[in-house]
Design an enzyme around this catalytic site. Structure first.
Site, PDB file in Angstrom:
ATOM      1  N   GLY A 165       4.519  -4.049   1.343  1.00 51.53           N
ATOM      2  CA  GLY A 165       4.915  -5.412   1.705  1.00 51.53           C
ATOM      3  C   GLY A 165       6.017  -5.440   2.717  1.00 51.53           C
ATOM      4  O   GLY A 165       7.148  -5.765   2.392  1.00 51.53           O
ATOM      5  N   THR A 166       5.755  -5.118   3.942  1.00 53.75           N
ATOM      6  CA  THR A 166       6.709  -4.401   4.773  1.00 53.75           C
ATOM      7  C   THR A 166       6.911  -4.996   6.148  1.00 53.75           C
ATOM      8  O   THR A 166       6.206  -5.902   6.564  1.00 53.75           O
ATOM      9  CB  THR A 166       6.194  -2.955   4.930  1.00 53.75           C
ATOM     10  OG1 THR A 166       7.145  -2.164   5.572  1.00 53.75           O
ATOM     11  CG2 THR A 166       4.944  -2.939   5.754  1.00 53.75           C
ATOM     12  N   THR A 167       7.873  -4.433   6.864  1.00 53.28           N
ATOM     13  CA  THR A 167       8.010  -4.631   8.306  1.00 53.28           C
ATOM     14  C   THR A 167       8.114  -3.246   8.943  1.00 53.28           C
ATOM     15  O   THR A 167       9.001  -2.471   8.608  1.00 53.28           O
ATOM     16  CB  THR A 167       9.263  -5.441   8.652  1.00 53.28           C
ATOM     17  OG1 THR A 167       9.226  -6.704   7.979  1.00 53.28           O
ATOM     18  CG2 THR A 167       9.331  -5.684  10.163  1.00 53.28           C
TER      19      THR A 167
ATOM     20  N   ASP B  35      11.580  -1.266   7.141  1.00 57.06           N
ATOM     21  CA  ASP B  35      12.475  -1.637   6.038  1.00 57.06           C
ATOM     22  C   ASP B  35      12.233  -0.646   4.894  1.00 57.06           C
ATOM     23  O   ASP B  35      11.538   0.366   5.080  1.00 57.06           O
ATOM     24  CB  ASP B  35      12.205  -3.073   5.594  1.00 57.06           C
ATOM     25  CG  ASP B  35      10.872  -3.198   4.865  1.00 57.06           C
ATOM     26  OD1 ASP B  35       9.867  -2.664   5.371  1.00 57.06           O
ATOM     27  OD2 ASP B  35      10.829  -3.807   3.787  1.00 57.06           O
TER      28      ASP B  35
ATOM     29  N   LYS C 171       9.411   4.646   4.395  1.00 52.00           N
ATOM     30  CA  LYS C 171       8.047   4.443   4.883  1.00 52.00           C
ATOM     31  C   LYS C 171       7.757   5.210   6.169  1.00 52.00           C
ATOM     32  O   LYS C 171       6.681   5.066   6.748  1.00 52.00           O
ATOM     33  CB  LYS C 171       7.798   2.947   5.108  1.00 52.00           C
ATOM     34  CG  LYS C 171       8.051   2.107   3.860  1.00 52.00           C
ATOM     35  CD  LYS C 171       8.004   0.626   4.155  1.00 52.00           C
ATOM     36  CE  LYS C 171       8.475  -0.164   2.939  1.00 52.00           C
ATOM     37  NZ  LYS C 171       8.516  -1.617   3.199  1.00 52.00           N
TER      38      LYS C 171
END
Length: 217
Positions: free
Chosen positions: A16-18, A33, A50
Site C-alpha cells: 500500500g505504497t508510494t 515509503d 521496499k
C-alpha cells in the site's frame, strides 16, 4: 465483523505504497515509503524496506501484494546472478528488468504486484524501467507507482527536469515521497532512498519527522 476480517485475510499483506525512481546527470535515485498494510485497512508494519538490491548497481522497488513481490524478487535475484556468471560481466539494467517482466508475464494470472527497476551500467548509464501488472515493460526517465502516486502526478510532471544534479534529484524524490505520505493513508513511515552511480550505491533514510513540511501540515 467476521466477514470484514476474512476479507482482509484473503487480501493478505499489501505494501500500500508510494514508490518512485528518477534519473539525474550521472546516476539514478530509487525510493519508497516504509508502511505495509493488511487488506488496505490495518497498518501491520511501519519499517518495511521496499527497495530490493538484485545486483551490485541494480535495485527494484515493489508495490502490491508483499508475498507476490518477495517471491518474484527472490527468483529474479537468482536468475540475474546466474546470467552475470554466464556472461562473465555485470548484468545490464535492461536485462534485469526483462527478467522481472518475464516472471510477471508468465505468472500474470496469479500475481498482484508491480515493480520499478533502476540502476546503472556501463552501456547506457542510469536507467529506469517499470514493470506493470501483466508484465508490460517501459523505459522512462522517471516513474512513480503505488497507491500514493495518485496524489503526486501533478507535482512530478511539473517539477521533473532532465539532467538534474544529484542534490536536485534527491530533493525532488524526497518532496514527492513526503507529499504522497502526507495524503495517502496507507503510505507512511520513513523515506528510503538509494542513490546509484558509477561510483557505487548510497543508502539514505529520512525519518518521518525530518521530511519536508507543506501547507496542510
Amino acid at each position: 465483523m467476521e466477514r470484514h476480517y476474512m476479507d482482509s485475510k484473503i487480501k493478505g499483506v499489501s505494501t500500500g505504497t508510494t514508490i518512485l525512481a528518477v534519473t539525474f546527470n550521472g546516476g539514478v535515485i530509487i525510493g519508497s515509503d516504509s508502511r505495509a498494510s493488511m487488506g488496505g485497512n490495518y497498518v501491520c508494519s511501519k519499517t518495511i524496506n521496499k527497495l530490493i538490491q538484485v545486483h551490485d548497481r541494480i535495485f527494484c522497488c515493489i508495490a502490491g501484494s508483499l508475498a507476490d513481490a518477495q517471491a518474484v524478487t527472490k527468483t529474479a535475484k537468482f536468475q540475474i546472478s546466474l546470467h552475470s556468471i554466464q556472461m562473465e560481466s555485470p548484468p545490464l539494467v535492461k536485462a534485469a528488468a526483462s527478467v522481472m517482466k518475464e516472471l510477471c508475464y508468465n505468472n500474470k494470472e496469479e500475481l498482484q504486484a508491480g515493480f520499478i527497476t533502476a540502476g546503472w551500467d556501463k552501456k547506457k548509464g542510469p536507467q529506469v524501467y517499470t514493470v506493470a501488472l501483466g508484465g508490460m515493460l517501459l523505459s522512462l526517465p522517471f516513474t512513480i507507482g503505488g497507491s500514493g502516486s495518485t496524489y503526486i502526478y501533478g507535482y512530478t510532471d511539473a517539477k521533473y527536469k532532465p539532467d538534474m544534479s544529484r542534490e536536485e534529484c534527491l530533493q525532488f524524490a524526497t518532496n514527492a515521497l513526503a507529499l504522497a505520505m502526507g495524503r495517502d493513508n496507507v503510505s507512511g513511515g520513513v523515506a528510503h532512498l538509494v542513490v546509484i552511480t558509477e561510483g557505487g550505491v548510497e543508502h539514505v533514510v529520512i525519518p518521518g519527522d525530518k521530511l519536508p513540511k507543506f501547507h496542510d501540515e
